[in-house]
Design a protein around this motif. Structure first.
Motif, PDB file in Angstrom:
ATOM      1  N   ASP A   1       0.843  -1.194   0.000  1.00 56.20           N
ATOM      2  CA  ASP A   1       0.000   0.000   0.000  1.00 56.20           C
ATOM      3  C   ASP A   1       0.885   1.254   0.000  1.00 56.20           C
ATOM      4  O   ASP A   1       1.644   1.500   0.926  1.00 56.20           O
ATOM      5  CB  ASP A   1      -0.891  -0.018   1.252  1.00 56.20           C
ATOM      6  CG  ASP A   1      -1.999   1.014   1.151  1.00 56.20           C
ATOM      7  OD1 ASP A   1      -1.823   1.985   0.392  1.00 56.20           O
ATOM      8  OD2 ASP A   1      -3.017   0.838   1.839  1.00 56.20           O
ATOM      9  N   LEU A   2       0.791   2.044  -1.067  1.00 55.73           N
ATOM     10  CA  LEU A   2       1.633   3.233  -1.200  1.00 55.73           C
ATOM     11  C   LEU A   2       1.114   4.399  -0.365  1.00 55.73           C
ATOM     12  O   LEU A   2       1.803   5.385  -0.185  1.00 55.73           O
ATOM     13  CB  LEU A   2       1.700   3.668  -2.673  1.00 55.73           C
ATOM     14  CG  LEU A   2       2.408   2.705  -3.604  1.00 55.73           C
ATOM     15  CD1 LEU A   2       2.259   3.175  -5.044  1.00 55.73           C
ATOM     16  CD2 LEU A   2       3.880   2.609  -3.229  1.00 55.73           C
ATOM     17  N   PHE A   3      -0.106   4.281   0.069  1.00 51.92           N
ATOM     18  CA  PHE A   3      -0.707   5.433   0.729  1.00 51.92           C
ATOM     19  C   PHE A   3      -0.945   5.189   2.221  1.00 51.92           C
ATOM     20  O   PHE A   3      -1.946   5.576   2.787  1.00 51.92           O
ATOM     21  CB  PHE A   3      -2.023   5.812   0.029  1.00 51.92           C
ATOM     22  CG  PHE A   3      -1.806   6.132  -1.412  1.00 51.92           C
ATOM     23  CD1 PHE A   3      -1.281   7.361  -1.785  1.00 51.92           C
ATOM     24  CD2 PHE A   3      -2.098   5.201  -2.388  1.00 51.92           C
ATOM     25  CE1 PHE A   3      -1.053   7.651  -3.125  1.00 51.92           C
ATOM     26  CE2 PHE A   3      -1.870   5.491  -3.725  1.00 51.92           C
ATOM     27  CZ  PHE A   3      -1.342   6.718  -4.104  1.00 51.92           C
ATOM     28  N   LEU A   4       0.019   4.547   2.806  1.00 45.29           N
ATOM     29  CA  LEU A   4      -0.105   4.276   4.243  1.00 45.29           C
ATOM     30  C   LEU A   4       0.087   5.541   5.059  1.00 45.29           C
ATOM     31  O   LEU A   4       0.867   6.419   4.677  1.00 45.29           O
ATOM     32  CB  LEU A   4       0.981   3.280   4.671  1.00 45.29           C
ATOM     33  CG  LEU A   4       0.716   1.808   4.428  1.00 45.29           C
ATOM     34  CD1 LEU A   4       1.931   1.007   4.886  1.00 45.29           C
ATOM     35  CD2 LEU A   4      -0.518   1.358   5.193  1.00 45.29           C
ATOM     36  N   PRO A   5      -0.591   5.657   6.172  1.00 43.28           N
ATOM     37  CA  PRO A   5      -0.289   6.759   7.072  1.00 43.28           C
ATOM     38  C   PRO A   5       1.095   6.553   7.709  1.00 43.28           C
ATOM     39  O   PRO A   5       1.716   5.507   7.549  1.00 43.28           O
ATOM     40  CB  PRO A   5      -1.407   6.667   8.110  1.00 43.28           C
ATOM     41  CG  PRO A   5      -1.817   5.250   8.090  1.00 43.28           C
ATOM     42  CD  PRO A   5      -1.627   4.771   6.695  1.00 43.28           C
ATOM     43  N   ARG A   6       1.554   7.538   8.475  1.00 48.09           N
ATOM     44  CA  ARG A   6       2.906   7.454   9.048  1.00 48.09           C
ATOM     45  C   ARG A   6       3.041   6.319  10.061  1.00 48.09           C
ATOM     46  O   ARG A   6       4.075   5.674  10.141  1.00 48.09           O
ATOM     47  CB  ARG A   6       3.245   8.782   9.746  1.00 48.09           C
ATOM     48  CG  ARG A   6       3.399   9.936   8.794  1.00 48.09           C
ATOM     49  CD  ARG A   6       3.613  11.222   9.562  1.00 48.09           C
ATOM     50  NE  ARG A   6       4.852  11.214  10.329  1.00 48.09           N
ATOM     51  CZ  ARG A   6       6.045  11.535   9.818  1.00 48.09           C
ATOM     52  NH1 ARG A   6       6.136  11.875   8.548  1.00 48.09           N
ATOM     53  NH2 ARG A   6       7.110  11.512  10.569  1.00 48.09           N
ATOM     54  N   HIS A   7       2.011   6.099  10.823  1.00 50.52           N
ATOM     55  CA  HIS A   7       2.109   5.089  11.881  1.00 50.52           C
ATOM     56  C   HIS A   7       0.946   4.093  11.770  1.00 50.52           C
ATOM     57  O   HIS A   7       0.018   4.111  12.579  1.00 50.52           O
ATOM     58  CB  HIS A   7       2.085   5.759  13.260  1.00 50.52           C
ATOM     59  CG  HIS A   7       3.097   6.837  13.405  1.00 50.52           C
ATOM     60  ND1 HIS A   7       4.447   6.613  13.328  1.00 50.52           N
ATOM     61  CD2 HIS A   7       2.950   8.184  13.606  1.00 50.52           C
ATOM     62  CE1 HIS A   7       5.102   7.749  13.479  1.00 50.52           C
ATOM     63  NE2 HIS A   7       4.209   8.726  13.635  1.00 50.52           N
ATOM     64  N   PRO A   8       1.033   3.232  10.785  1.00 48.76           N
ATOM     65  CA  PRO A   8      -0.095   2.310  10.571  1.00 48.76           C
ATOM     66  C   PRO A   8      -0.153   1.216  11.649  1.00 48.76           C
ATOM     67  O   PRO A   8       0.804   0.997  12.386  1.00 48.76           O
ATOM     68  CB  PRO A   8       0.229   1.696   9.213  1.00 48.76           C
ATOM     69  CG  PRO A   8       1.720   1.710   9.166  1.00 48.76           C
ATOM     70  CD  PRO A   8       2.134   2.969   9.873  1.00 48.76           C
TER      71      PRO A   8
END
Lengths: 279, 244
Positions: free
Chosen positions: A155-162
């Motif tokens: 996933d290229l659009f992960l948040p900073r702290h998944p």
């Protein structure tokens, strides 16, 4: 307050000499508590849980012997009765036990030393009492996916702290805990799933106890770790003694989110989202 | 005497032609050697084993092996139930195997065994099988020959069984009488040859005659020893000595 503990070991092959933990004894003051593999109640052994013990009849006789010695408060005779197949060795001391009862300490050590090792390793085909409730986990994971805060694949659009799954977290005593969910932003948030609505209340209690012991072990290794029990429990369940027991063990080690409570669920998800996206 | 199983750790190739189905096997055993504290332990175990077998008490087969250039007493790792059992509960042993319990007690008086406890008495409660082992502290036991001999002399007119774990539970006087008769029927030549064989593995030659005489003579003292010490057997009604 501190507690001394001993570990019962089973050696199936004297030549290989590879002991496996099958029980724990805990002494707090004058009180001795114990728990052994396969016991459903003290001294009552469910043989279905002993598939990996070569001679269940003999194991049962050892449990009977150990229980009898405990009733006489004779830990010395327990430790002295070492044979080629079974032996009891000193484990050490658990310090700072707080208000924990000997039974609670025993449950913690049992989960850590017996279920975390031997039982878990050999009982893959059995439905263990610490098995994760799949449907509840799927439900939670689905929500996290919808919010796009669960790390999955490329996933290229992960948040900073998944939030991540299948992450190994070291504890103080066991170095490979694998909780259901982990989120890290400098603080390690550890989450585990417990279904207390199951008809097998005793198993639910045991699972809650096991999760509590895992949380505790992780917190002993990481002061700042935050632990969260994701439970499913109804008001009716809460009246059950096993559920009460399980919840009390769990709440001593973690904050609890009842997935059936909309407000609690939404607040949990909101917090996860904030942490995931914060810098 | 009940049959006992032993731990087989290896099954090898067939013995050869003409031997129907026979194969080489390795059977597990436990070996012990003499130590500075127990210099006669090998001889002692060999003697006690042979005497127990003579009256068909359940004891694992024992023999001498050489390890590190020293004789060792080896006994087969007996296997009443597949794995080592917990220490026996004397009350349950007597309840379930009263006759054998009587035999163990009388035998221990014979060999002056002050060390019969729950952990050298195996009892499989499920199959009701009993086995005795470990006679390191019986008969000719001491840090030197003088001490060992003195111990026997001092116990000549005593039961010599210390806090025997079965003594306080035993209930059947008839079994005691029957086992005394068994022991009395062991031939002199057998006892003498057992003692002689023990001199090859540590029993001092100078004490061979004393040991043989002691065991031969004590056979006929057993009845009096038990009768004169009835307080050691609180659960037996005072009828010992009555002829069956």
């Amino acid at each position: 307050m501190s507690a001394r503990y001993w570990v019962a070991k089973y050696i199936s092959d004297v030549f290989r000499d590879e002991p496996r933990n099958v029980g724990v004894f805990v002494q707090v003051g004058d009180v001795i508590s114990a728990r052994f593999l396969g016991e459903t109640d003290p001294g009552i052994v469910d043989r279905r849980k002993l598939k990996s013990v070569s001679y269940p009849d003999v194991y049962h006789q050892w449990v009977t012997y150990w229980r009898k010695q405990i009733s006489k408060l004779s830990i010395e005779s327990v430790v002295g009765a070492n044979t080629t197949s079974y032996r009891v060795v000193e484990g050490g001391t658990v310090t700072e036990t707080g208000d924990d009862s000997p039974e609670q300490i025993t449950s913690y050590l049992y989960a850590l030393l017996v279920e975390g090792g031997f039982s878990e390793a050999v009982a893959q085909e059995e439905e263990t009492e610490t098995e994760r409730p799949v449907d509840l986990e799927i439900e939670i994971v689905t929500e996290l996916k919808t919010l796009r805060i669960l790390a999955e694949g490329d996933d290229l659009f992960l948040p900073r702290h998944p939030i991540r799954r299948n992450i190994i977290i070291p504890g103080q005593h066991y170095n490979a805990h694998k909780p259901a969910l982990v989120q890290e932003n400098g603080i390690c948030y550890v989450m585990e799933v417990i279904d207390l609505t199951s008809s097998k209340k005793k198993n639910s209690r045991d699972r809650a106890g096991w999760v509590a012991s895992m949380f505790r072990d992780i917190k002993l290794a990481q002061d700042t770790a935050q632990t969260i029990g994701l439970v499913r429990v109804t008001e009716q369940d809460r009246e059950n003694e096993y559920v009460k027991n399980g919840l009390s063990l769990l709440s001593a080690e973690a904050s609890i989110v009842n997935w059936l409570e909309t407000l609690e669920r939404q607040e949990f998800l909101r917090q996860r989202q904030i942490i995931a996206e914060a810098f | 005497m009940p049959q006992t199983q032993y731990k087989v750790w290896h099954v090898g190739s067939p013995v050869g032609q003409g031997v129907m189905g026979s194969v080489h096997i390795g059977v597990a055993g436990i070996a012990k050697a003499a130590t500075p504290d127990l210099p006669f332990v090998v001889a002692n175990e060999l003697i006690c084993y042979n005497l127990a077998r003579a009256i068909l008490l359940p004891i694992p087969p024992g023999f001498i092996i050489t390890r590190d250039n020293a004789p060792n007493y080896a006994s087969l790792d007996f296997n009443l139930s597949g794995a080592a059992l917990p220490p026996a509960d004397p009350e349950i042993v007597v309840r379930d195997s009263s006759y054998t319990a009587g035999g163990i007690l009388v035998y221990d008086v014979w060999v002056v065994n002050t060390d019969r406890h729950e952990a050298n008495l195996a009892h499989d409660q499920l199959r009701n099988k009993v086995e005795i082992f470990d006679h390191s502290h019986a008969f000719f036991h001491g840090s030197d020959a003088r001490t060992a001999k003195d111990r026997l002399v001092q116990n000549e007119n005593e039961l010599g069984i210390g806090g025997h774990c079965l003594a306080r539970e035993i209930v059947d006087p008839m079994s005691i009488e029957q086992w005394i008769r068994r022991i009395e029927s062991v031939p002199d030549f057998y006892i003498k040859d057992v003692i002689k064989a023990a001199t090859d593995v540590g029993l001092p030659n100078d004490d061979e005659q004393f040991c043989a005489d002691f065991l031969c003579g004590r056979r006929y003292k057993l009845r009096d020893l038990v009768r004169d010490n009835q307080n050691a057997f609180p659960k037996i009604q005072p009828i010992l000595g009555a002829q069956p």
